[in-house]
Design a protein around this motif. Structure first.
Motif, short mmCIF file in Angstrom:
data_model
loop_
_atom_site.label_atom_id
_atom_site.label_comp_id
_atom_site.label_asym_id
_atom_site.label_seq_id
_atom_site.Cartn_x
_atom_site.Cartn_y
_atom_site.Cartn_z
N ASN A 103 -48.92 146.26 85.15
CA ASN A 103 -49.29 145.85 84.42
C ASN A 103 -50.84 146.03 83.82
O ASN A 103 -51.22 146.70 82.16
N ASN A 104 -51.60 146.98 85.22
CA ASN A 104 -52.67 146.88 84.14
C ASN A 104 -53.38 148.22 84.51
O ASN A 104 -54.27 149.20 84.43
N ASN A 105 -52.03 149.81 84.51
CA ASN A 105 -52.25 151.21 85.05
C ASN A 105 -52.97 151.25 84.01
O ASN A 105 -52.59 151.27 82.81
N ARG A 106 -55.05 152.10 83.40
CA ARG A 106 -54.92 152.11 82.57
C ARG A 106 -54.69 153.56 82.46
O ARG A 106 -54.55 153.86 80.90
N SER A 107 -53.77 154.28 83.13
CA SER A 107 -53.69 155.68 82.18
C SER A 107 -52.31 155.37 81.34
O SER A 107 -52.38 156.52 80.64
N ALA A 108 -51.14 154.31 81.96
CA ALA A 108 -50.34 154.32 81.35
C ALA A 108 -50.63 153.62 79.76
O ALA A 108 -50.38 154.16 78.78
N ILE A 109 -52.06 152.99 80.08
CA ILE A 109 -52.22 152.00 78.67
C ILE A 109 -53.02 153.29 77.59
O ILE A 109 -52.37 153.48 76.40
N ILE A 110 -53.48 154.45 78.07
CA ILE A 110 -53.70 155.20 77.22
C ILE A 110 -53.06 155.76 77.04
O ILE A 110 -53.01 156.18 75.74
N GLY A 111 -52.30 156.44 77.99
CA GLY A 111 -51.25 156.78 76.92
C GLY A 111 -50.20 156.34 76.10
O GLY A 111 -50.27 157.31 74.94
N LEU A 112 -49.69 154.79 76.22
CA LEU A 112 -49.38 154.41 74.45
C LEU A 112 -50.46 154.29 73.71
O LEU A 112 -50.46 155.14 72.59
N ASN A 113 -51.57 154.02 73.54
CA ASN A 113 -52.71 154.15 72.46
C ASN A 113 -52.93 155.78 72.10
O ASN A 113 -52.72 155.83 71.00
N GLN A 114 -52.42 157.03 73.21
CA GLN A 114 -52.22 158.17 72.13
C GLN A 114 -50.96 158.02 71.30
O GLN A 114 -51.30 159.10 70.76
N ILE A 115 -50.02 158.19 72.16
CA ILE A 115 -49.08 157.83 71.24
C ILE A 115 -49.78 157.55 69.52
O ILE A 115 -48.87 157.97 68.56
N VAL A 116 -49.67 156.42 69.58
CA VAL A 116 -49.89 155.35 68.49
C VAL A 116 -50.94 156.24 67.91
O VAL A 116 -51.27 156.20 66.19
N GLN A 117 -51.80 157.08 68.17
CA GLN A 117 -52.57 157.34 67.46
C GLN A 117 -52.25 158.52 66.79
O GLN A 117 -52.48 159.66 66.00
N PHE A 118 -51.13 159.01 67.95
CA PHE A 118 -50.92 160.42 67.12
C PHE A 118 -50.23 160.30 66.22
O PHE A 118 -50.21 161.12 65.73
#
Length: 168
Positions: A103-118
């Protein structure tokens, strides 16, 4: 025998076994009851084994391997613009699956944020181009990934208000 079989079919193995035991005290050599008892004991053992297997902690090596596989999958999906669709094959679901494991996987958190930003960036571009419908759709897509994002909720409200104003 009939009652024990009915209980077995309902998954009431303990009750079924208790009735079989009662029957065997009356007639210890009843072949139907002896056979049914063996079946139920085997089912109980299998059920116990299944529960033990399900409760076994996944090794950290298995978890890391699964996370890495999912990260590669998510990155591939992202590069193919499979961000939130199709169901079962998109980056959003892959990143969420990673977070279930870690639940703290940084890559997954960043990936979700990138989707939102896109989607947010696309929404703002569509708004500038006068495509309010496209803009609203992209904000809704971003909210699918981050439903608690206050900034996106405000933007959606503004866009819908603007859209309603143009209709009147």
């Amino acid at each position: 025998v009939v009652l024990a079989v009915a209980q077995q079919k309902k998954g009431q193995l303990d009750k079924s076994l208790a009735n079989i035991e009662k029957g065997l005290t009356v007639k210890p050599d009843h072949q139907g009851l002896v056979k049914l008892k063996k079946e139920i004991v085997a089912l109980q053992q299998q059920k116990t084994a299944d529960m033990t297997q399900a409760q076994r902690p996944v090794s950290s090596i298995d978890r890391n391997r699964r996370v890495n596989t999912l990260l590669m999958q998510a990155e591939r999906q992202f590069s193919r613009f499979k961000l939130i669709t199709p169901a079962g094959d998109n980056a959003h679901e892959s990143y969420r699956e990673i977070l279930k494991i870690d639940n703290n996987n940084r890559s997954a958190i960043i990936g979700l944020n990138q989707i939102v930003q896109f989607y947010k960036k696309t929404a703002l571009r569509k708004q500038r181009e006068g495509d309010l419908t496209g803009s609203i759709l992209n904000v809704k897509n971003a909210l699918t990934v981050d439903p608690d994002n206050e900034e996106l909720s405000v933007l959606l409200s503004r866009l819908e208000h603007e859209m309603n104003g143009k209709r009147h």
